[in-house]
Design an enzyme around this catalytic site. Structure first.
Site, PDB file in Angstrom:
ATOM      1  N   THR A  19       4.849  -9.199   0.121  1.00 17.12           N
ATOM      2  CA  THR A  19       5.768 -10.248   0.527  1.00 17.12           C
ATOM      3  C   THR A  19       7.389  -9.951  -0.182  1.00 17.12           C
ATOM      4  O   THR A  19       8.091 -11.084  -0.247  1.00 17.12           O
ATOM      5  CB  THR A  19       5.382 -11.725  -0.128  1.00 17.12           C
ATOM      6  OG1 THR A  19       5.220 -11.491  -1.683  1.00 17.12           O
ATOM      7  CG2 THR A  19       4.153 -12.108   0.382  1.00 17.12           C
ATOM      8  N   TRP A  20       7.642  -8.764  -0.436  1.00 18.18           N
ATOM      9  CA  TRP A  20       8.991  -8.310  -0.992  1.00 18.18           C
ATOM     10  C   TRP A  20       9.991  -8.477   0.219  1.00 18.18           C
ATOM     11  O   TRP A  20       9.744  -8.070   1.490  1.00 18.18           O
ATOM     12  CB  TRP A  20       8.981  -6.753  -1.449  1.00 18.18           C
ATOM     13  CG  TRP A  20      10.186  -6.396  -2.145  1.00 18.18           C
ATOM     14  CD1 TRP A  20      11.144  -7.226  -2.508  1.00 18.18           C
ATOM     15  CD2 TRP A  20      10.814  -5.207  -2.408  1.00 18.18           C
ATOM     16  NE1 TRP A  20      12.381  -6.307  -3.220  1.00 18.18           N
ATOM     17  CE2 TRP A  20      11.914  -5.116  -3.021  1.00 18.18           C
ATOM     18  CE3 TRP A  20       9.997  -3.983  -2.184  1.00 18.18           C
ATOM     19  CZ2 TRP A  20      12.548  -4.058  -3.474  1.00 18.18           C
ATOM     20  CZ3 TRP A  20      10.556  -2.741  -2.591  1.00 18.18           C
ATOM     21  CH2 TRP A  20      11.964  -2.714  -3.288  1.00 18.18           C
ATOM     22  N   ASP A  48       0.294  -9.974  -2.210  1.00 16.76           N
ATOM     23  CA  ASP A  48       0.928  -9.516  -3.433  1.00 16.76           C
ATOM     24  C   ASP A  48       2.506 -10.171  -3.206  1.00 16.76           C
ATOM     25  O   ASP A  48       3.044 -10.215  -2.409  1.00 16.76           O
ATOM     26  CB  ASP A  48       1.083  -7.901  -3.374  1.00 16.76           C
ATOM     27  CG  ASP A  48       2.028  -7.407  -4.230  1.00 16.76           C
ATOM     28  OD1 ASP A  48       1.454  -7.604  -5.789  1.00 16.76           O
ATOM     29  OD2 ASP A  48       3.150  -7.228  -4.063  1.00 16.76           O
ATOM     30  N   TYR A  53      10.633 -11.676  -6.782  1.00 15.34           N
ATOM     31  CA  TYR A  53      10.868 -11.701  -5.523  1.00 15.34           C
ATOM     32  C   TYR A  53      11.483 -13.228  -4.929  1.00 15.34           C
ATOM     33  O   TYR A  53      10.900 -14.237  -5.175  1.00 15.34           O
ATOM     34  CB  TYR A  53       9.639 -11.612  -4.364  1.00 15.34           C
ATOM     35  CG  TYR A  53       8.771 -10.377  -4.473  1.00 15.34           C
ATOM     36  CD1 TYR A  53       9.487  -9.153  -5.311  1.00 15.34           C
ATOM     37  CD2 TYR A  53       7.628 -10.077  -4.313  1.00 15.34           C
ATOM     38  CE1 TYR A  53       8.814  -8.243  -5.507  1.00 15.34           C
ATOM     39  CE2 TYR A  53       6.951  -8.999  -4.198  1.00 15.34           C
ATOM     40  CZ  TYR A  53       7.525  -7.691  -4.767  1.00 15.34           C
ATOM     41  OH  TYR A  53       7.041  -6.491  -5.019  1.00 15.34           O
ATOM     42  N   GLN A 162       0.061  -0.366  -9.317  1.00 16.96           N
ATOM     43  CA  GLN A 162       0.945  -0.359  -7.807  1.00 16.96           C
ATOM     44  C   GLN A 162       2.286   0.510  -7.988  1.00 16.96           C
ATOM     45  O   GLN A 162       2.885   0.117  -8.625  1.00 16.96           O
ATOM     46  CB  GLN A 162       1.197  -1.915  -7.754  1.00 16.96           C
ATOM     47  CG  GLN A 162       1.969  -2.050  -6.475  1.00 16.96           C
ATOM     48  CD  GLN A 162       2.269  -3.669  -6.141  1.00 16.96           C
ATOM     49  OE1 GLN A 162       3.470  -3.907  -5.903  1.00 16.96           O
ATOM     50  NE2 GLN A 162       1.280  -4.645  -6.281  1.00 16.96           N
ATOM     51  N   TYR A 190       2.802   0.077  -2.451  1.00 18.41           N
ATOM     52  CA  TYR A 190       3.807  -0.776  -1.922  1.00 18.41           C
ATOM     53  C   TYR A 190       4.831   0.163  -1.002  1.00 18.41           C
ATOM     54  O   TYR A 190       4.964   1.346  -1.015  1.00 18.41           O
ATOM     55  CB  TYR A 190       4.634  -1.477  -2.963  1.00 18.41           C
ATOM     56  CG  TYR A 190       5.653  -0.860  -3.791  1.00 18.41           C
ATOM     57  CD1 TYR A 190       6.881  -0.616  -3.359  1.00 18.41           C
ATOM     58  CD2 TYR A 190       5.335  -0.545  -5.010  1.00 18.41           C
ATOM     59  CE1 TYR A 190       7.829  -0.097  -4.082  1.00 18.41           C
ATOM     60  CE2 TYR A 190       6.163   0.214  -5.926  1.00 18.41           C
ATOM     61  CZ  TYR A 190       7.375   0.403  -5.525  1.00 18.41           C
ATOM     62  OH  TYR A 190       8.405   0.917  -6.136  1.00 18.41           O
TER      63      TYR A 190
END
Length: 276
Positions: A19-20, A48, A53, A162, A190
């Site tokens: 969801t960045w 995530d 964010y 991550q 990611y």
């Protein structure tokens, strides 16, 4: 959907949802919520996010998307390094839980290393586990030396690391990924399509066209073929989610993998861990 086993025996999908850079434009909010919900329907139940964010707004977006379906989702969030102290981590976690509209996180990560001693962060994470606020904890953006220090500081319960890992960012293959694998810690990748830049690569586009798939699907399939790897691409529309999900059902031949190695060579020597 292929699954990956965490050190405590929990299984999670090898393809989740990142969801960045979501929740940054209110005009896209409806599409982003629909995309997350479609992903859950398709088995991409690991989501995530992070307190960083969109300054917490991403967590609120995720909370809205999973409302009424919390028990079907594996929620991951991350704490700022400055929040990772004995006194601040409980407050940061509570704030994330409130924004997400839940009473617990399935996985809570240190976003990157800061000035707080590793041992103090481990202690703070374990206290959150004991309190039932998080079910397990891990880290993000830590290289092999950092991970060795973490374990030496009492962090053997770490569930995952991550990191930035994709066809163009293969540095972790030399040392970090084998180190994690030896301890049965999955890697969570990611930006698995390099924030979309990989899809513009001419060679990858040609290869994908020959296979009748998209460049992003090739990149995701390649990554998920690695044992113990979890990919968390972001998708802001339902169509994009469906494209990503289809990658989990593909397989690359040894000849295709060899071509990818030629286009995106594995590291021949140590490479500093990259971050975005």
């Amino acid at each position: 959907m292929k699954t990956v086993r965490l050190p405590d025996g929990a299984d999670v999908p090898a393809l989740g949802q990142g969801t960045w850079m979501m929740a940054e434009d209110p005009r896209r909010r409806g599409d982003e919520i629909a995309a997350l919900r479609a992903g859950i329907d398709l088995g991409m139940t690991l989501i995530d996010t992070a307190e960083m964010y969109a300054d917490g707004e991403s967590e609120r977006l995720v909370g809205e998307a999973v409302a009424g379906r919390r028990d079907n989702v594996f929620l991951v969030s991350k704490a700022y390094p400055q929040s990772a102290s004995r006194s601040r981590l409980p407050r940061a976690c509570e704030a994330s839980l409130e924004r997400l509209g839940t009473d617990r996180l399935d996985l809570y990560l240190l976003h990157w290393r800061g000035g707080v001693p590793m041992g103090e962060t481990v202690e703070a994470m374990e206290r959150l586990v004991d309190a039932g606020k998080i079910l397990r904890w891990g880290v993000s953006n830590l290289d092999m030396a950092d991970m060795e220090e973490l374990v030496a500081a009492g962090g053997s319960a770490c569930a995952t690391d991550q990191v930035l890992y994709n066809l163009t960012r293969r540095g972790p293959e030399l040392d970090l990924l084998p180190w994690l694998a030896a301890r049965r810690m999955p890697v969570m990748a990611y930006s698995p399509v390099e924030q979309g830049r990989l899809v513009a690569d001419r060679g990858l586009r040609t290869l994908a066209s020959e296979l009748g798939v998209t460049p992003a699907q090739v990149a995701l399939t390649w990554l998920m073929a690695r044992e113990g790897a979890i990919a968390i691409p972001k998708a802001g529309t339902v169509d994009h989610v469906r494209e990503n999900r289809a990658a989990a059902d593909l397989a690359l031949s040894p000849e295709t993998v060899a071509r990818l190695d030629g286009m995106f060579p594995p590291p021949s020597g140590p490479v500093p861990l990259a971050m975005l």
